[in-house]
Motif scaffolding. Structure first.
Motif, PDB file in Angstrom:
ATOM      1  N   UNK A 186       0.750  -1.104  -0.149  1.00 13.67           N
ATOM      2  CA  UNK A 186      -0.093  -0.001  -0.093  1.00 13.67           C
ATOM      3  C   UNK A 186       0.642   1.288   0.084  1.00 13.67           C
ATOM      4  N   UNK A 187       2.047   1.296   0.742  1.00 14.04           N
ATOM      5  CA  UNK A 187       2.862   2.337   0.777  1.00 14.04           C
ATOM      6  C   UNK A 187       3.399   2.742  -0.593  1.00 14.04           C
ATOM      7  N   UNK A 188       3.821   1.354  -1.454  1.00 15.41           N
ATOM      8  CA  UNK A 188       4.341   1.869  -2.707  1.00 15.41           C
ATOM      9  C   UNK A 188       3.266   2.398  -3.626  1.00 15.41           C
ATOM     10  N   UNK A 189       2.155   1.737  -3.350  1.00 11.60           N
ATOM     11  CA  UNK A 189       1.130   2.624  -4.326  1.00 11.60           C
ATOM     12  C   UNK A 189       0.764   3.782  -3.806  1.00 11.60           C
ATOM     13  N   UNK A 190       0.794   4.583  -2.688  1.00 14.57           N
ATOM     14  CA  UNK A 190       0.541   5.577  -2.151  1.00 14.57           C
ATOM     15  C   UNK A 190       1.867   6.508  -2.645  1.00 14.57           C
ATOM     16  N   UNK A 191       3.037   5.818  -2.683  1.00 13.56           N
ATOM     17  CA  UNK A 191       4.085   6.882  -3.241  1.00 13.56           C
ATOM     18  C   UNK A 191       3.708   7.021  -4.704  1.00 13.56           C
ATOM     19  N   UNK A 192       3.341   5.953  -5.335  1.00 16.86           N
ATOM     20  CA  UNK A 192       3.250   6.181  -6.703  1.00 16.86           C
ATOM     21  C   UNK A 192       2.147   7.135  -7.123  1.00 16.86           C
ATOM     22  N   UNK A 242       2.341  15.413 -10.162  1.00 17.75           N
ATOM     23  CA  UNK A 242       2.359  16.038 -11.443  1.00 17.75           C
ATOM     24  C   UNK A 242       0.967  16.581 -11.836  1.00 17.75           C
ATOM     25  N   UNK A 243       0.045  16.044 -11.484  1.00 14.19           N
ATOM     26  CA  UNK A 243      -1.270  16.580 -11.396  1.00 14.19           C
ATOM     27  C   UNK A 243      -1.246  18.262 -10.680  1.00 14.19           C
ATOM     28  N   UNK A 244      -0.481  18.382  -9.698  1.00 11.11           N
ATOM     29  CA  UNK A 244      -0.631  19.610  -9.100  1.00 11.11           C
ATOM     30  C   UNK A 244       0.407  20.646  -9.845  1.00 11.11           C
TER      31      UNK A 244
END
Length: 999
Positions: free
Chosen positions: A743-749, A756-758
């Motif tokens: 989940x942490x890896x997914x959150x990092x992604x 990028x969106x910001x």
């Protein structure tokens, strides 16, 4: 067979019901139902496509059910309905159109007439004229009255139709223990109404019309409709007050959900559990318990049934009016003065309507000062499904019908027939799962709105709630209860503020009430509860009595000591120096280490026996050696219980006896140097008594040791079991750790994507700002509440704005342009989606064209309007100048004595002077706009006038044909000249007669 929600295959629809035509043999009427049984009522609601489904339901009811049927269709109010006649051909039951005051009977069908609404009052149907409300909901209205009148004997059915009528009504029916059914998607021509009811979570089953008919027959045969549900037991007979076969069901629920229902109102829970028995064709609680164990879906369904959530926006509107006028302004003033956030707690918030109602009320009170105070509203409930709906903040049309149109426009956005709470309102509200009886509460609260929650809790749980509420509130906080609730015995904690709407203020008490946030430990259902001692008043008389008792006890009572079950000293009473002494080493409060050694053996056995048998004991003639003398005492042991948990204690009292012996050398020995016979026998008897006491003490020690060994074995087994559980937990934690890493890896992604969106959003925002500042056009963007979101520099001057005005309402400002009805124009654009345009002037007389268009989001939702001003002053003034020049030329023409015509660019007559009208005997109106060739007949005149450019600029002395001469004129010449009058190309024709020229 247990009833469950049916799948929705799309492979075709059910065939429409066959309607018997006149002339056919009627169906054989089944045996009449027992009219002495309590009457159940079925409400059937439908709209578009619901007629065919209704015919199928009635056609499949071939058995008498003993139920009465009320049919409610959405009918045209201006046309006569033939529904009753058509329905009578599909069923053996009598069908009639509803008349006001008719008493319903079993196995009968009643049809709602057009342009009317109906409600159930007892067993009578009451007709009223159709309401003029913004949203017409006749099915919801009848279902509500049906639930109130018939309770568990109410059955609501929603058939095919558009919209959401019936959804709220089914919720009321289910809350009262009734049955809620909806048509399956496979057979519904329009799935709006059944789908809305199913999405609300209040539908017990989604069935086809044929299955609905069979279900009605099964329901009518179940004892649930024939007896009061509060009195049903395993065999359907009334239960005694001390017998509660539902306790095992509560235990299963507690293991699965963590919620203990054993101290909720038993009658309410029993009614809803019996309802589940009926839905699954069961009649015994034991059978349902077997069905429940291991059936996770049914446990969840029962849990949601027991926590039935029935609420709506602004319920008891007068209560919100009282809050708005008296309470909320006072709370806001306190927070603005004292600092901090305005915090509100709504226990039992269900699907969030009450939370959002409070939020809307607070925002209306704050008005323009919304940024001056942060508001936090906490909504808690036990039902996760209800909390999920509350967090979404999406409601159907029938759910928001209690909200005024102005509030809907301000606080909601509409899309696809559903209303979504605006972001600024949702940001104020937080929803979480909480058990108010066991979990710690929120703190520093200004208001607690606990309405219609305590009525479902038993006395034990209510007594736990009020101290918790008192603890959670600010000293100047308020508590609001439901209209049927009260603080009862806790009036010392809360003072009544509003009797009608049950609003209380917190009392500041010198002694804080005991608050226990741990899980409650109360007696099981059916067992008698220990009486709670009444709180003594600390008045002067009681204090005098206590002091007098203390003086008497200290002078006359024997010395003693109070110990607990672990032999630890709790209190000394009177003189105990003769029996107790301190030993060397570390201090200890154990009674066996504090008494004199000669007492320890006798005392150990006596204490063990008194605690084990829980009975008073007395041991007489206990000898104590003190200063060379032997003193005799009686020891009395009195066990008792004290404290809120009934802990065991033991009082030891030492009663002195009169005899005392002293052993001197001359008295203890005879002449031969040996003890005398009497003394020897007394000494032997004493040794035997000590030996007996030692044996009893050893036996007590052995029994204690055996009991300790058993406890240690049990503890060892529990430790082994706990060790296995810990190993299993450790494995689960390792698995959870891996999942957390994933989940942490997914959150990092996701974080990188958001970065990028910001950046993209920042670039887009910069582009938009530069675009707006580079456009030399005044532009103002507003939201649905007319709050300013963006402006261009030119708009600041025209609308009299500054940069800090962003977020203020546009109508609160005084612009430099004259648009008095700008709010109405913007509202019309938002509601109709049609642009509006108008010409206006600023204070200097400069002309602008105001254009208003709807503001559309990326999802094609309307979220405000865009106001644009275009400078049209030059074109406006040019048109005015052109008109003045034309009028000037026309005035000159009138001053000339010869006939004159002024033509436009298309050679049509624009002006004819008075001389022309008189000479040529023409009228002004008929010739204006007519081509000159139709009035003046001059050879080749059309060619000369049309082809003058660039050859000639004027014509002189062109003779008129004799046929074109006016009467009385022998000859006439024509002169023409072309002029440019302020951008308008004009042709001037003048006529003069030859006779006048010669003169």
């Amino acid at each position: 067979m247990a009833m469950a929600r049916q799948p929705s295959p799309r492979s075709g629809r059910a065939a429409p019901a066959k309607i018997e035509r006149k002339g056919r043999a009627p169906k054989a009427a089944p045996k009449p139902a027992d009219e002495t049984a309590p009457l159940g009522v079925v409400g059937i609601g439908g709209s578009a496509g619901g007629f065919e489904s209704l015919m199928q339901v009635l056609g499949e009811l071939t058995e008498n059910t003993g139920l009465a049927f009320v049919v409610l269709q959405h009918l045209d109010p201006n046309h006569v309905s033939h529904l009753a006649d058509l329905a009578s051909r599909a069923t053996h039951m009598p069908v009639a159109e509803i008349q006001d005051g008719v008493t319903i009977k079993p196995d009968s069908v009643y049809v709602l007439p057009p342009n009317a609404e109906v409600r159930l009052d007892g067993d009578q149907l009451r007709l009223t004229s159709r309401s003029k409300e913004r949203i017409h909901m006749p099915i919801d209205r009848f279902f509500r009255s049906l639930a109130a009148a018939k309770k568990n004997r109410a059955i609501g059915i929603v058939l095919s139709g558009t919209g959401s009528d019936g959804t709220v009504g089914l919720g009321f029916i289910k809350s009262e223990g009734g049955i809620a059914l909806a048509e399956a998607e496979a057979t519904a021509k329009h799935y709006g109404m059944p789908g809305s009811a199913l999405a609300s979570g209040c539908v017990d089953a989604s069935l086809t019309p044929a299955q609905i008919a069979r279900e009605l027959v099964a329901i009518s045969r179940h004892p649930y409709l024939r007896f009061e549900p509060e009195s049903l037991s395993d065999d359907g007979a009334p239960v005694a007050a001390a017998q509660h076969p539902l306790a095992k069901i509560f235990q299963v629920l507690r293991q699965h959900t963590g919620v203990d229902f054993s101290h909720y109102k038993v009658n309410t829970l029993q009614r809803r559990i019996t309802r589940r028995l009926m839905l699954h064709r069961l009649e015994r609680t034991d059978d349902y318990l077997k069905f429940l164990r291991g059936n996770t879906d049914e446990i969840e369904a029962l849990f949601n049934d027991l926590l039935i959530n029935v609420t709506h926006f602004f319920r008891d509107d007068g209560a919100y009016t009282a809050l708005k006028k008296r309470i909320i302004p006072h709370l806001i003033k306190n927070r603005l003065t004292q600092g901090g956030d305005l915090r509100i707690w709504v226990p039992g918030c269900a699907t969030g309507e009450e939370v959002y109602s409070l939020a809307m009320t607070i925002m209306e009170v704050l008005g323009r000062n919304q940024d001056a105070l942060r508001v936090q509203i906490f909504g808690t409930d036990l039902a996760d499904s209800a909390l999920a709906k509350a967090r979404m903040g999406v409601y159907s049309e029938s759910q928001v019908k209690e909200i005024s149109p102005a509030r809907l426009r301000r606080f909601f956005s509409r899309a696809e027939g559903r209303f979504t709470v605006n972001r600024n309102l949702r940001d104020m509200c937080t929803f979480a799962r909480q058990n108010i009886c066991e979990d710690p509460p929120f703190s520093r609260l200004d208001l607690i709105s606990c309405r219609n929650v305590l009525i479902y809790l038993g006395p034990e749980l209510q007594k736990r709630c009020f101290p918790i509420f008192h603890y959670a509130l600010h000293p100047d906080g308020y508590l609001m209860l439901g209209t049927s609730e009260t603080v009862g015995a806790f009036s010392d904690l809360f003072a009544l503020v509003d009797k009608r709407f049950k609003i209380y203020s917190k009392r500041v008490t010198t002694v804080r009430p005991e608050v226990d946030f741990r899980q409650s430990v109360v007696a099981p259902i059916g067992q008698p509860k220990a009486a709670i001692p009444a709180q003594r008043e600390h008045d002067l008389t009681a204090e005098i009595c206590r002091q007098a008792d203390r003086v008497i006890v200290n002078r006359t009572a024997p010395g003693g000591v109070i110990i607990d079950a672990h032999l630890q000293v709790v209190q000394f009473r009177g003189a105990t120096g003769s029996f107790l002494e301190h030993v060397s080493g570390d201090p200890s409060w154990n009674i066996l280490q504090m008494v004199r050694p000669s007492l320890a053996i006798d005392l150990r056995a006596s204490i063990y026996t008194a605690l084990k048998q829980d009975m008073a004991m007395r041991k007489e003639d206990v000898a104590i050696d003190q200063n060379g003398q032997t003193k005799f005492f009686d020891i009395e042991l009195l066990p008792f219980r004290a404290g809120p948990k009934g802990d065991r204690y033991l009082m030891l009292l030492f009663h002195a006896r009169a005899k005392t012996t002293s052993l001197t050398g001359s008295e203890a020995q005879d002449e031969g140097g040996t003890p005398s016979g009497g003394r020897r026998r007394a000494h032997e008897e004493r040794l035997r008594e000590e030996l007996r006491a030692t044996k009893e003490s050893l036996q007590a020690i052995i029994e204690e040791q055996e009991a300790t060994n058993e406890e240690l074995k049990s503890a060892n087994e529990e430790i082994e079991s706990s060790n296995e559980e810990l190993q299993s937990t450790n494995e689960e934690l390792e698995t959870a750790k891996e999942e957390l890493q994933s989940s942490n890896e997914e959150l990092q992604t996701l974080n990188e994507e958001l970065g990028v969106r910001n950046a993209e959003m920042s670039t887009i925002n910069n582009d938009l700002n530069n675009l707006l500042f580079s456009i030399n056009i005044p532009i103002v963007m507003v939201d649905n509440a007319l709050a300013i979101r963006r402006i261009t520099p030119l708009a600041e001057r025209l609308f009299n704005l500054i940069s800090s005005d962003l977020g203020r309402r546009l109508t609160d400002l005084r612009p430099n342009i004259n648009i008095p009805d700008i709010e109405q124009l913007i509202r019309q654009v938002i509601e109709t989606l049609e642009p509006r345009e108008r010409e206006v002037q600023d204070r200097d007389g400069h002309w602008f064209a105001v254009r208003i268009r709807p503001y559309r989001t990326h999802e094609n939702k309307i979220d405000g309007a865009v106001v644009t001003l275009v400078d049209i002053d030059a074109s406006k003034r040019s048109a005015t100048s052109r008109q003045l020049a034309t009028e000037y030329v026309a005035a000159l023409a009138d001053a000339i004595a010869d006939p004159v015509l002024i033509l436009d660019s298309e050679l049509r007559v624009r002006k004819a002077n008075q001389a022309f009208l008189k000479v040529f005997r023409q009228k002004k109106k008929p010739i204006e706009g007519v081509k000159v060739f139709e009035i003046v007949k001059v050879p080749k005149l059309e060619a000369l006038l049309s082809e003058r450019v660039p050859k000639v600029t004027e014509l002189r002395d062109v003779p008129l044909a004799p046929a074109a001469l006016p009467k009385g004129v022998q000859s006439m010449m024509l002169n023409a000249r072309w002029v440019n009058c302020d951008g308008a190309a004009l042709t001037i024709l003048s006529f003069h007669s030859m006779n006048r020229q010669q003169e």
